[in-house]
Design a protein around this motif. Structure first.
Motif: not given
Ligand code: ZN
Length: 365
Positions: A281-294
């Motif tokens: 569950v993701l609940a902390g990355v509330v700012n736009p632009g939270a890019f990540v490579r998975v």
């Protein structure tokens, strides 16, 4: 009416210093409640709002984790969301948001918290009527189509104030994570949300909670809120961290992982903590632009459930209140609000919160 004007701490532009100014008060309109603010705590999301990293109109008044006592009830407001009667002098909390009216999202999808036109306290220009719609002030109007909850006398202001944002969110998060009896849970970030998350996980029957945070004081605090093992993710490389967490979460990896640190860079390791069939569950990355490579193949192959939680359903407000009432002797939630500031000290409070010198800074007007 008790007063004709009230003071608010406002800022004119992103990052500009706060100034205390007076704005007029008017009698509450039908559906509104005029509240005398008792306490407002600084949510982590107030910081990017203040700095302009997420949209927040200026001149602005911040603060959405608020409690207060009823000064005056508008016409038609007679009871809280559970039907308990409301009267002047009652201490209340209320949803961090209000909705414009009936909608497909509210009535069909049961997602009022994401209804088009939903607005949040502490996210509006102070020039907008009724001016007093944020926590950093002496008064706040609870606006129509908010959810109000009367607070039991036994709760301290420190226990009650964070309930309507950070804490209610964690009830939603732990629900979405489906944490069950005997499970293992990893919490990424041991701020107020993470510590409440650990406590809720334990209350739901988790057998083991692993907490990750780079701040030593927060790792130490974790033990008092249900964290069994606290690790510093910065002290280990990703492979070692994954190995260590998985060794703790026997036999096959974590049943659930909760991200509440706000840093998208932790997501790849979070996925690797999970057992096959685990929930993230993701609940902390509330700012736009939270890019990540998975590696999306990992999500697919390992049958991972990946969900996001933003805002919360109104019922979570009740669930959280009852959780705090029932568990306040086991977990000293009162201590998590560890800094108190006056209305003139909002600048200092915001700096201390941003620097993580305090877990939850409280503005007491
Ligand atoms: Zn918040």
């Amino acid at each position: 009416m008790t007063a004709r004007s009230g003071r608010l701490a406002v800022y004119d532009a992103p990052g500009a210093p706060f100034a205390v100014r007076s704005f007029p008060l008017r009698p509450p309109r039908p559906g509104e409640v005029l509240v005398k603010v008792r306490m407002s705590t600084i949510c982590r999301s107030d910081i990017p709002s203040y700095l302009g990293h997420r949209p927040s109109p200026c001149p602005g008044v911040l603060g959405h984790e608020i409690i207060g006592t009823i000064a005056e009830l508008g016409e038609g407001v007679t009871a809280d969301m559970r039907g308990d009667p409301l009267a002047a002098g009652d201490r209340i909390t209320w949803s961090e948001y209000f909705i414009p009216g009936p909608s497909y999202f509210t009535d069909v999808l049961d997602l009022p918290q994401k209804a088009p036109g939903v607005e949040k306290y502490g996210h509006m220009a102070v020039t907008r009527d009724p001016h007093h719609h944020g926590g950093f002030g002496e008064h706040c109007y609870v606006l129509p189509r908010s959810w109000i909850l009367k607070l039991p006398a036994e709760l301290t202001d420190e226990e009650a104030t964070p309930i309507n944002c950070g804490v209610a969110t964690m009830v939603g998060v732990c629900g979405r994570a489906g944490i069950g009896v005997g499970e293992t849970v990893v919490v990424q970030g041991l701020g107020l949300l993470g510590l409440y998350g650990a406590a809720i996980a334990k209350a739901r029957g988790a057998r083991l909670v692993v907490g990750l945070d780079t701040v030593a004081a927060r790792r130490e605090l974790g033990a008092r809120f249900g964290v069994d093992h606290a690790l510093d993710p910065a002290a280990l490389g990703e492979d070692d961290l994954v190995r260590e967490v998985r060794a703790l979460c026997r036999p096959a990896g974590a049943d659930a992982v909760i991200e509440v640190c706000g840093d998208p860079a932790v997501i790849p390791s979070g996925l690797r903590f999970l057992r096959t069939g685990g929930r993230y569950v993701l609940a902390g990355v509330v700012n736009p632009g939270a890019f990540v490579r998975v590696d999306a193949n990992l999500v697919l192959r390992e049958l991972v459930t990946l969900v996001g939680v933003h805002n919360y359903h109104p019922r979570h407000l009740i669930e959280e209140l009852e959780f705090v009432v029932a568990n306040r002797a086991r977990f000293r939630f009162h201590d998590l609000v560890d800094g108190t500031y006056g209305l003139e000290d909002v600048d200092r409070a915001m700096k201390d919160a941003a620097a993580r010198h305090v877990l939850r800074a409280a503005i007491v007007p």
